[in-house]
Design an enzyme around this catalytic site. Sequence first.
Site, PDB file in Angstrom:
ATOM      1  N   GLU A   3     -14.362   3.370   7.531  1.00  0.00           N
ATOM      2  CA  GLU A   3     -12.944   3.660   7.704  1.00  0.00           C
ATOM      3  C   GLU A   3     -12.593   4.922   6.919  1.00  0.00           C
ATOM      4  O   GLU A   3     -12.502   4.900   5.692  1.00  0.00           O
ATOM      5  CB  GLU A   3     -12.087   2.483   7.224  1.00  0.00           C
ATOM      6  CG  GLU A   3     -10.609   2.663   7.510  1.00  0.00           C
ATOM      7  CD  GLU A   3      -9.753   1.509   6.994  1.00  0.00           C
ATOM      8  OE1 GLU A   3      -8.677   1.281   7.557  1.00  0.00           O
ATOM      9  OE2 GLU A   3     -10.159   0.850   6.019  1.00  0.00           O
TER      10      GLU A   3
ATOM     11  N   SER B 179      -6.846  -2.203   1.104  1.00  0.00           N
ATOM     12  CA  SER B 179      -8.232  -2.027   1.528  1.00  0.00           C
ATOM     13  C   SER B 179      -9.006  -3.334   1.405  1.00  0.00           C
ATOM     14  O   SER B 179      -8.561  -4.286   0.742  1.00  0.00           O
ATOM     15  CB  SER B 179      -8.907  -0.963   0.662  1.00  0.00           C
ATOM     16  OG  SER B 179      -9.045  -1.432  -0.682  1.00  0.00           O
TER      17      SER B 179
ATOM     18  N   LYS C 261       4.428  -5.544  -6.478  1.00  0.00           N
ATOM     19  CA  LYS C 261       3.835  -4.338  -7.058  1.00  0.00           C
ATOM     20  C   LYS C 261       3.635  -3.311  -5.949  1.00  0.00           C
ATOM     21  O   LYS C 261       2.769  -3.467  -5.101  1.00  0.00           O
ATOM     22  CB  LYS C 261       2.475  -4.632  -7.705  1.00  0.00           C
ATOM     23  CG  LYS C 261       1.943  -3.419  -8.492  1.00  0.00           C
ATOM     24  CD  LYS C 261       0.444  -3.426  -8.650  1.00  0.00           C
ATOM     25  CE  LYS C 261      -0.265  -2.675  -7.549  1.00  0.00           C
ATOM     26  NZ  LYS C 261      -0.026  -1.197  -7.562  1.00  0.00           N
ATOM     27  N   PRO C 262       4.433  -2.238  -5.939  1.00  0.00           N
ATOM     28  CA  PRO C 262       4.177  -1.181  -4.957  1.00  0.00           C
ATOM     29  C   PRO C 262       2.983  -0.348  -5.384  1.00  0.00           C
ATOM     30  O   PRO C 262       2.554  -0.397  -6.542  1.00  0.00           O
ATOM     31  CB  PRO C 262       5.474  -0.362  -5.002  1.00  0.00           C
ATOM     32  CG  PRO C 262       6.001  -0.557  -6.385  1.00  0.00           C
ATOM     33  CD  PRO C 262       5.571  -1.934  -6.817  1.00  0.00           C
ATOM     34  N   SER C 263       2.449   0.419  -4.450  1.00  0.00           N
ATOM     35  CA  SER C 263       1.395   1.361  -4.819  1.00  0.00           C
ATOM     36  C   SER C 263       1.887   2.256  -5.945  1.00  0.00           C
ATOM     37  O   SER C 263       3.033   2.723  -5.933  1.00  0.00           O
ATOM     38  CB  SER C 263       1.007   2.215  -3.616  1.00  0.00           C
ATOM     39  OG  SER C 263       0.247   3.338  -4.027  1.00  0.00           O
ATOM     40  N   GLU C 264       1.012   2.508  -6.901  1.00  0.00           N
ATOM     41  CA  GLU C 264       1.406   3.387  -8.004  1.00  0.00           C
ATOM     42  C   GLU C 264       1.681   4.803  -7.535  1.00  0.00           C
ATOM     43  O   GLU C 264       2.328   5.575  -8.244  1.00  0.00           O
ATOM     44  CB  GLU C 264       0.342   3.393  -9.106  1.00  0.00           C
ATOM     45  CG  GLU C 264      -1.062   3.667  -8.661  1.00  0.00           C
ATOM     46  CD  GLU C 264      -1.856   2.388  -8.408  1.00  0.00           C
ATOM     47  OE1 GLU C 264      -3.003   2.327  -8.873  1.00  0.00           O
ATOM     48  OE2 GLU C 264      -1.336   1.465  -7.754  1.00  0.00           O
TER      49      GLU C 264
ATOM     50  N   CYS D   6      -4.143   1.477   9.330  1.00  0.00           N
ATOM     51  CA  CYS D   6      -5.268   0.552   9.491  1.00  0.00           C
ATOM     52  C   CYS D   6      -5.532   0.183  10.945  1.00  0.00           C
ATOM     53  O   CYS D   6      -6.628  -0.282  11.279  1.00  0.00           O
ATOM     54  CB  CYS D   6      -5.047  -0.707   8.647  1.00  0.00           C
ATOM     55  SG  CYS D   6      -3.446  -1.490   8.878  1.00  0.00           S
TER      56      CYS D   6
ATOM     57  N   GLU E   8      -3.946  -8.660   4.464  1.00  0.00           N
ATOM     58  CA  GLU E   8      -3.902  -7.739   5.608  1.00  0.00           C
ATOM     59  C   GLU E   8      -4.629  -6.487   5.144  1.00  0.00           C
ATOM     60  O   GLU E   8      -4.099  -5.694   4.371  1.00  0.00           O
ATOM     61  CB  GLU E   8      -2.459  -7.445   6.010  1.00  0.00           C
ATOM     62  CG  GLU E   8      -2.328  -6.905   7.439  1.00  0.00           C
ATOM     63  CD  GLU E   8      -2.582  -5.413   7.535  1.00  0.00           C
ATOM     64  OE1 GLU E   8      -3.717  -5.032   7.915  1.00  0.00           O
ATOM     65  OE2 GLU E   8      -1.680  -4.632   7.247  1.00  0.00           O
TER      66      GLU E   8
ATOM     67  N   PRO F 176       0.814  -1.213   0.000  1.00  0.00           N
ATOM     68  CA  PRO F 176       0.000   0.000   0.000  1.00  0.00           C
ATOM     69  C   PRO F 176       0.847   1.262   0.000  1.00  0.00           C
ATOM     70  O   PRO F 176       2.078   1.215   0.054  1.00  0.00           O
ATOM     71  CB  PRO F 176      -0.770  -0.140   1.310  1.00  0.00           C
ATOM     72  CG  PRO F 176       0.248  -0.758   2.225  1.00  0.00           C
ATOM     73  CD  PRO F 176       1.046  -1.711   1.367  1.00  0.00           C
ATOM     74  N   TRP F 177       0.142   2.400   0.025  1.00  0.00           N
ATOM     75  CA  TRP F 177       0.836   3.683  -0.040  1.00  0.00           C
ATOM     76  C   TRP F 177       1.148   4.274   1.326  1.00  0.00           C
ATOM     77  O   TRP F 177       1.917   5.224   1.417  1.00  0.00           O
ATOM     78  CB  TRP F 177       0.033   4.698  -0.850  1.00  0.00           C
ATOM     79  CG  TRP F 177      -1.428   4.812  -0.521  1.00  0.00           C
ATOM     80  CD1 TRP F 177      -2.469   4.328  -1.247  1.00  0.00           C
ATOM     81  CD2 TRP F 177      -2.020   5.486   0.605  1.00  0.00           C
ATOM     82  NE1 TRP F 177      -3.675   4.640  -0.653  1.00  0.00           N
ATOM     83  CE2 TRP F 177      -3.431   5.357   0.481  1.00  0.00           C
ATOM     84  CE3 TRP F 177      -1.506   6.189   1.697  1.00  0.00           C
ATOM     85  CZ2 TRP F 177      -4.317   5.906   1.413  1.00  0.00           C
ATOM     86  CZ3 TRP F 177      -2.384   6.729   2.629  1.00  0.00           C
ATOM     87  CH2 TRP F 177      -3.764   6.583   2.475  1.00  0.00           C
TER      88      TRP F 177
END
Length: 495
Positions: free
Chosen positions: A398, A246, A193-196, A301, A267, A168-169
């Site tokens: 959330e 998410s 794959k990292p967050s864009e 989170c 997660e 995630p970012w």
Amino acid sequence: MTTETALFTVIRADATPAPSLPAFGQFIGGKFVPSTSTSTVDIVNPATEEVLTQVPAGTAEDVDAAVAAAVAAKDAWAATTPRDRAAVLLKIAEIIEVNRELFETLEAANTGKPPAVAEDDISSAIDTFRFSAGAARAYSTLGADDYAENHTSVIHREPVGVVGVITPWNYPLLMAAWKIAPVLGAGNTLVLKPSEQTPLTTLKLAELIAGEIPAGVVNIVTGPGRVVGNRLSEHPDVDLVAITGSVGSGQKVAAAAAGSVKRVHLELGGKAPVVVFADADLEAAAKGVRSAGFWNGGQECGAACRVLVHESVADKFTELLVREISEITVGTPGAADAEIGSMISKAHYERVLAALDDIRKDGLTIAVGGRAIEGPGYFIEPTVVTNVPAGAGITSNEIFGPVVSVETFSTDEEAVTRANETIYGLAASVWTKDSARSLTVPRKLDFGTVWVNSHLVIATEMPWGGFKGSGYGRDLSSYALDDFSRTKHVMYNRG
């Protein structure tokens, strides 16, 4: 209603070091290579709205090439000894440590984090690699023995093979470390794959460790989730896919993975209740919410974002909490005194502001904050929403921003029931001086982590993961290496 007096301004650093940007391209087979796509994604500093650089908007073909490299490397890497794999993980930790300032500057520029948060992220990433190095050498399994007459059983712990990772970012390098370290420690290869939005520190890590790991063991493909993430999840040669993200993203990954019946490690989100009983140390609880509810701007989170406080002490606690939150400092990367920074992006900034508009429409009281902060960057005031009734939207949605709500309860049973009335099950906390209550209430709460008289304290040795809509699988601890391994039973007939 909202407060009319502006309590919050952004502390802006006079100058910040220019981040050391990673090489351009997809990291496949031990080196950066051109993407099959000519399209790029702008990487923005959310505290200034400046474009830092571009990265490739990867394709399914890029993923296929990365998976092929991971498949080609997996047998040799799986055949290494735990000691050898541990040595590689320790070397990665050393490289991050030596380049700590570089990583902190780059992470802050890409995410808008203040210095304290960026420093903690990098320190925790280092510790994750060091812990996994030790855990890789200390598996515990059922002992070899005769469990059937004249037959000796042996349990083998094996890598699962190729692991697809989606990060995630909110904690780019740290969440990459939470996956890379146990995945490699267990003997797997990976494609990440990292967050864009926040790929820079992950790409920089690949650049710096390229000479320390065999080609193909770690591969990184940048690009949108609907393309890169989906192909990674459905790919027939990926044996397990792990995501931190998410609930919606987790559902998409699990659905795509179902076609090849691969294992999934999820997660996902959270809406952590903070249950404050009448006998609690109210000042400590208010300070705890200040820290754990607004850490990383509430983009966390496990954030302490939903307070349930006993009705007899609700007014006093709310007074203390509002005072604490009114003192929070907001600032840009490089502003030494800043506690929280910007939202991660314009889109997320607008989502949080829309949630605040919904809160107003619901007639709830915004005791402090609740607005955007003027000037460049995606900054939102730290916000406390009070007098929240049971069942209000804010108790279950959330927001993932600097917003904490306060509601009341009258009995222990009501507190537990209300705390559990959420689709999430990641984290919660209990605040009490009663030793019996501190033992019984956590057992009744349906969350993967429950703190007593603290919140958001993470230990690398302890597992992190949730129940219900927060997913399944465990990060950190030796349980993470279990998640990225498989067991094989071999039985020998001695008769």
